[in-house]
Design a protein around this motif. Structure first.
Motif, PDB file in Angstrom:
ATOM      1  N   GLU A  50       0.839  -1.210   0.000  1.00  0.00           N
ATOM      2  CA  GLU A  50       0.000   0.000   0.000  1.00  0.00           C
ATOM      3  C   GLU A  50       0.864   1.245   0.000  1.00  0.00           C
ATOM      4  O   GLU A  50       0.548   2.242  -0.649  1.00  0.00           O
ATOM      5  N   ALA A  51       1.982   1.213   0.715  1.00  0.00           N
ATOM      6  CA  ALA A  51       2.886   2.362   0.740  1.00  0.00           C
ATOM      7  C   ALA A  51       3.554   2.542  -0.619  1.00  0.00           C
ATOM      8  O   ALA A  51       3.694   3.675  -1.111  1.00  0.00           O
ATOM      9  N   VAL A  52       3.978   1.440  -1.231  1.00  0.00           N
ATOM     10  CA  VAL A  52       4.582   1.530  -2.561  1.00  0.00           C
ATOM     11  C   VAL A  52       3.581   2.114  -3.549  1.00  0.00           C
ATOM     12  O   VAL A  52       3.912   3.000  -4.353  1.00  0.00           O
ATOM     13  N   THR A  53       2.354   1.626  -3.497  1.00  0.00           N
ATOM     14  CA  THR A  53       1.319   2.132  -4.409  1.00  0.00           C
ATOM     15  C   THR A  53       1.071   3.620  -4.180  1.00  0.00           C
ATOM     16  O   THR A  53       0.806   4.377  -5.127  1.00  0.00           O
ATOM     17  N   LEU A  54       1.154   4.060  -2.939  1.00  0.00           N
ATOM     18  CA  LEU A  54       0.961   5.481  -2.620  1.00  0.00           C
ATOM     19  C   LEU A  54       1.961   6.335  -3.388  1.00  0.00           C
ATOM     20  O   LEU A  54       1.605   7.389  -3.951  1.00  0.00           O
ATOM     21  N   PHE A  55       3.213   5.913  -3.438  1.00  0.00           N
ATOM     22  CA  PHE A  55       4.223   6.664  -4.182  1.00  0.00           C
ATOM     23  C   PHE A  55       4.035   6.509  -5.693  1.00  0.00           C
ATOM     24  O   PHE A  55       4.208   7.466  -6.454  1.00  0.00           O
ATOM     25  N   GLN A  56       3.677   5.302  -6.134  1.00  0.00           N
ATOM     26  CA  GLN A  56       3.463   5.089  -7.565  1.00  0.00           C
ATOM     27  C   GLN A  56       2.373   6.004  -8.105  1.00  0.00           C
ATOM     28  O   GLN A  56       2.441   6.464  -9.255  1.00  0.00           O
ATOM     29  N   ARG A  57       1.362   6.280  -7.292  1.00  0.00           N
ATOM     30  CA  ARG A  57       0.237   7.098  -7.748  1.00  0.00           C
ATOM     31  C   ARG A  57       0.651   8.534  -8.066  1.00  0.00           C
ATOM     32  O   ARG A  57      -0.047   9.223  -8.813  1.00  0.00           O
ATOM     33  N   LEU A  58       1.786   8.965  -7.523  1.00  0.00           N
ATOM     34  CA  LEU A  58       2.244  10.325  -7.840  1.00  0.00           C
ATOM     35  C   LEU A  58       2.630  10.426  -9.309  1.00  0.00           C
ATOM     36  O   LEU A  58       2.248  11.374  -9.996  1.00  0.00           O
ATOM     37  N   ASP A  59       3.405   9.446  -9.794  1.00  0.00           N
ATOM     38  CA  ASP A  59       3.807   9.431 -11.205  1.00  0.00           C
ATOM     39  C   ASP A  59       4.532   8.110 -11.458  1.00  0.00           C
ATOM     40  O   ASP A  59       5.681   7.943 -11.054  1.00  0.00           O
ATOM     41  N   ARG A  60       3.866   7.170 -12.113  1.00  0.00           N
ATOM     42  CA  ARG A  60       4.439   5.828 -12.318  1.00  0.00           C
ATOM     43  C   ARG A  60       5.726   5.886 -13.149  1.00  0.00           C
ATOM     44  O   ARG A  60       6.695   5.177 -12.873  1.00  0.00           O
ATOM     45  N   ARG A  61       5.758   6.750 -14.169  1.00  0.00           N
ATOM     46  CA  ARG A  61       6.948   6.842 -15.021  1.00  0.00           C
ATOM     47  C   ARG A  61       8.139   7.373 -14.225  1.00  0.00           C
ATOM     48  O   ARG A  61       9.243   6.815 -14.292  1.00  0.00           O
ATOM     49  N   LEU A  62       7.921   8.441 -13.451  1.00  0.00           N
ATOM     50  CA  LEU A  62       9.009   8.988 -12.638  1.00  0.00           C
ATOM     51  C   LEU A  62       9.433   8.010 -11.552  1.00  0.00           C
ATOM     52  O   LEU A  62      10.607   7.947 -11.171  1.00  0.00           O
ATOM     53  N   TRP A  63       8.482   7.227 -11.037  1.00  0.00           N
ATOM     54  CA  TRP A  63       8.802   6.216 -10.024  1.00  0.00           C
ATOM     55  C   TRP A  63       9.805   5.196 -10.566  1.00  0.00           C
ATOM     56  O   TRP A  63      10.782   4.854  -9.918  1.00  0.00           O
ATOM     57  N   ASP A  64       9.569   4.742 -11.789  1.00  0.00           N
ATOM     58  CA  ASP A  64      10.501   3.786 -12.404  1.00  0.00           C
ATOM     59  C   ASP A  64      11.842   4.460 -12.712  1.00  0.00           C
ATOM     60  O   ASP A  64      12.905   3.861 -12.513  1.00  0.00           O
ATOM     61  N   GLN A  65      11.791   5.698 -13.203  1.00  0.00           N
ATOM     62  CA  GLN A  65      13.036   6.405 -13.516  1.00  0.00           C
ATOM     63  C   GLN A  65      13.864   6.663 -12.258  1.00  0.00           C
ATOM     64  O   GLN A  65      15.098   6.661 -12.309  1.00  0.00           O
TER      65      GLN A  65
END
Length: 852
Positions: free
Chosen positions: A35-50
């Motif tokens: 749930e915490a990881v998803t919280l950050f992913q929701r900000l911007d999935r592309r930037l999360w991977d970068q």
């Protein structure tokens, strides 16, 4: 000329409603909470991977407009509050350690390791040793074990791998942006960096300290790359395992001497020190030096206090893997520390030698660790046995089975490695207990309640995800390599989401035998080109920069994968790291492991597939020799070791092909009318049921606590009490008994029993022992007995104490004892005398033993 500059820091402007995101980003609890990881992913999935899944970098890169949007999004704020509530409940909950050892909850354990693998966004690791250390910290937090970690901050981490067009590995060392990593610098009371200073050779070196919060557990990392230091000393913490022997010993000085001083500067006074491998063995010398200086103990007295509160874990099954240094380096770097300990460098060198004062034997960090600890362990049952055989020369009169090195088999932090799809199934059918007690085998028996269809669909989703991620990584590789558009487009055709997928990912050390699968290429090609029952393989891993043999293995695999008929059936994913490992262990059907026996001390990668439904296909070595049950995976070959390695490779490669052709592939593709491979799913469940709990790092850390930490901690507390009275007394006793030991003599021993005995009978033995100036209270006289099945020598002997009956006029004591005849066969017995003292940790604390 460099201008006069003043530094300042720019931090993200986080809107107040989502300000807790920054606090959450700096606590690595989020790494095992989806749930915490998803919280950050929701900000911007592309930037999360970068950002390589780094929330601190993500928050720095997300446009301000997007931050304002989520700050006004009720759904996002509710999600954030949910995650923060979970973190709060976690941090405040009563823990296993507090309940079981309430009197020790305020004590402290210091865990030293050269590397820590916590997450891909914090690349302070190279492989299994680091991942093991990271999982140890996480489980210590979950269990409430009062532990802090100590390591080094590497500004370039381990190397970044890239392959040339012909498959040859090259290395790159980009500078890491430590200011955008989930760690913070530790400052002193004046707001300035906390610095610790210590000699490294002829110069004084300063190290600043960073803290990484791992839920309840703190990890401190030392950094010498600061302006105060000489340029050569700044390089000490630039690369993990970089440089020559001179750089290695300097890194180990910073870790051992510097790390121990840093703990004191931070206000910590640990009751127990745990060395994860021999890299940190210098910590025992720093602790001795400090006690000599501050408590006015002698070297011998300080040694008792330090050794009695230190644990050493070895991960290395061969002498070649041990850090050793020539005497010249040791003289150069340990001279200032010898002065503090009021001893000579020669005396320190002898502590790192099996045969003391041998000018041709180098100084060994592992030998130093063994000499200055009272508890040591290997990392699997087999490795414990190998370690006892490997280090038996340090206890020359002790039977190999009694060499004081035990074992604690490694484990993995299940929540860090299990996929979200599978964890949701566990929540539904196993209940929340699988999170709280992942080492409870009763909980894992409930996997049989998971419907086959649900388990298989969840696993198929992970295999599809593995294919997607592999294609993405291959595209990036091709683009970086300047490949033509046609080759880049081919990545979209790579692998089949429905095919049997085998994973092989680990260090490309030659003993791992990554190309054993390729020994008969034509036979392998038939498997890979079968259109009815397709098989595909995903490889990943790095060779050490100086290991050309390992690089040749990578090159051969890459070139084999480029054969036109199998171009889409094999992938080699570059630059292996924890993020890649995660999607591999979550998505493969079969995890292949082919080390040369008995060189796999434990291995943990295969443990990570079990909770995800993957199946192990491995050599019977390390952990798999304990885990394999015949119905929960497959073995390669058997447990025999041949003298001819080429023949060993032949036998085991044939076993791979035979098992794939005759068992694995048919079982995977044998589907019922509903499309489910029922036998395969039953094997998946058997693997989960029998392996997940047993090879959890919860079990591992609990075992460390019960078996090693608590006894050693209590012993250390006792030795330090009342001005180190017990340590002083023990040193005096040890010195005295060593001086008088030559007078101990076993005059004779006899029995009146017949040579042939029936099972269930007993044999009474009498021994006459001359003790000279040694008191009977200071010795234990033992019967040592056991079977003699092969060469006439006692094997797997057992010791039982004899009782002192009387003393004769000539100073000879009479002892009696009983031998139980519990099994048939040829047996033998003898008598021995050992020192006895309430404060020594075991019978073989030091090598005084008198045999008949």
């Amino acid at each position: 000329m460099m201008q006069n500059i003043k530094r300042f820091t720019v931090v993200p402007s986080i809107p107040e409603p989502i300000a807790p995101l920054l606090e959450l980003a700096y606590n690595l609890w989020w790494t095992w909470n989806y749930e915490a990881v998803t919280l950050f992913q929701r900000l911007d999935r592309r930037l999360w991977d970068q950002a390589r899944h780094n929330p601190v970098k993500l928050l720095a890169d997300v446009p301000q407009q997007r931050l304002e949007e989520v700050a006004n999004d009720p759904a996002y704020l509710a999600h954030m509050d949910r995650v923060l509530d979970q973190l709060g409940e976690y941090m405040e909950a009563d823990t296993w350690f507090e309940k079981k050892y309430p009197d020790l909850k305020e004590r402290l354990i210091a865990y030293f390791s050269m590397e820590f693998g916590l997450h891909e966004c914090l690349p302070m690791y190279s492989g299994g040793l680091g991942c093991l250390a990271g999982d140890h910290l996480k489980s210590a937090s979950d269990l409430g074990v009062p532990l802090v970690g100590i390591g080094l901050l590497y500004h370039q981490g381990y190397f970044q791998q890239f392959l040339s067009n012909d498959g040859w590995q090259f290395e790159d060392y980009p500078q890491l942006d430590i200011h955008h990593m989930p760690m913070k610098r530790v400052d002193d009371a004046d707001g300035k960096p906390l610095l610790v200073r210590f000699p490294v050779g002829s110069r004084e070196v300063a190290a600043q300290v960073y803290i990484v919060q791992v839920a309840r557990t703190k990890l401190y990392l030392l950094d010498t790359a600061i302006p105060e230091n000489h340029p050569d000393d700044r390089n000490i913490t630039v690369r993990l395992y970089g440089g020559d022997q001179d750089m290695r010993i300097r890194q180990e000085i910073v870790l051992g001497f510097g790390g121990t001083k840093a703990l004191r500067a931070l206000g910590h006074d640990p009751d127990l020190f745990h060395m994860n491998e021999g890299h940190s063995a210098f910590l025992v010398l720093e602790r001795i030096a400090h006690l000599v200086e501050t408590e006015k103990l002698s070297f011998a007295e300080a040694r008792e206090a330090v050794a009695g509160s230190t644990i050493f874990t070895t991960h290395t099954p061969v002498p070649a893997g041990i850090d050793t240094f020539p005497h010249s380096l040791v003289y150069n770097y340990l001279s200032p520390y010898a002065k503090r300990m009021k001893c000579t460098v020669e005396e320190l060198i002898s502590l790192g030698q099996t045969y003391s004062h041998n000018p041709d034997e180098p100084f060994s960090m592992a030998t130093l660790a063994l000499r200055l600890t009272r508890k040591s362990n290997g990392v699997s049952k087999i490795h414990g046995r190998i370690a006892r055989e490997m280090w038996r020369s340090n206890w020359p009169s002790v039977p190999v089975e009694e060499v004081p090195i035990t074992s604690v088999t490694n484990g993995i932090h299940v929540r860090s490695w299990v996929s979200s799809d599978i964890s949701q199934l566990f929540e539904r059918y196993l209940g929340p207990e699988w999170v709280a007690n992942p080492d409870d085998s009763e909980i894992w028996n409930r996997v049989d309640d998971i419907p086959d269809a649900e388990l298989w669909r969840a696993h198929e989703r992970r295999r599809e995800r593995l294919v997607v991620e592999t294609r993405r990584h291959l595209k990036e590789q091709f683009i970086k390599r300047g490949a033509p558009p046609s080759q880049i487009a081919e990545a979209d055709e790579l692998l089949n989401p429905e095919a049997l997928t085998i994973g092989f990912a680990r260090r490309f050390a030659p003993y791992k035998r990554a190309t054993l699968l390729l020994r008969d290429e034509e036979r392998l090609l038939k498997l890979l080109t079968n259109t009815d029952r397709p098989v595909q393989i995903v490889f990943a891993g790095k060779a050490h920069p100086r290991d050309n043999m390992g690089k040749e293995l990578i090159k051969r695999i890459v070139q084999f994968a480029r054969r036109s008929e199998i171009r889409n059936r094999i992938a080699f994913v570059e630059n292996y790291h924890i993020g890649i490992a995660r999607f591999l262990v979550q998505g493969v059907d079969v995890w292949l492991n082919t080390p040369t026996k008995p060189l796999e001390a434990s291995g943990t990668s295969g443990m990570k597939v079990t909770s995800n439904g993957g199946l192990n296909f491995s050599i019977l070595d390390g952990w798999w020799a304990e885990g394999y049950k015949g119905t929960n995976g497959w073995m390669i070959g058997d447990d025999r070791i041949y003298d001819n390695q080429d023949y060993q490779d032949f036998v085991e490669s044939e076993s791979i092909y035979d098992t794939l052709e005759g068992e694995i592939i048919p079982m995977f593709y044998d589907r019922g009318s509903d499309g489910l491979p029922r036998k395969w799913i039953a094997t998946m469940k058997a693997s989960m049921r029998t392996l997940t709990a047993r090879f959890s790092s919860f079990r591992m850390v609990r075992e460390y606590a019960d078996k090693l930490y608590i006894p050693t901690m209590r012993n250390g507390i006792h030795l330090r009490a009342e001005g180190f009275n017990a340590a002083r007394s023990l040193a005096k006793w040890r010195r005295g008994i060593s001086q008088r030991w030559a007078g101990v003599e076993i005059k004779d021993f006899n029995t009146s029993a017949a040579r042939e005995q029936k099972v269930g009978s007993t044999i009474a033995v009498t021994a006459r022992v001359k003790l000279g100036e040694v008191s009977p209270d200071d010795v234990v006289v033992q019967l040592y007995h056991g079977p003699t099945p092969t060469n006439g020598m006692i094997e797997a002997g057992r010791a039982s104490a004899m009782e002192c009956q009387q003393r004769s006029a000539d100073g000879v004591f009479e002892y009696t004892g009983i031998i139980p005849c519990s099994t048939s066969g040829q047996h033998a017995f003898t008598v021995r005398v050992l020192p006895r003292h309430p404060d020594i940790s075991g019978e073989h604390d030091f090598s005084l033993i008198k045999w008949a």
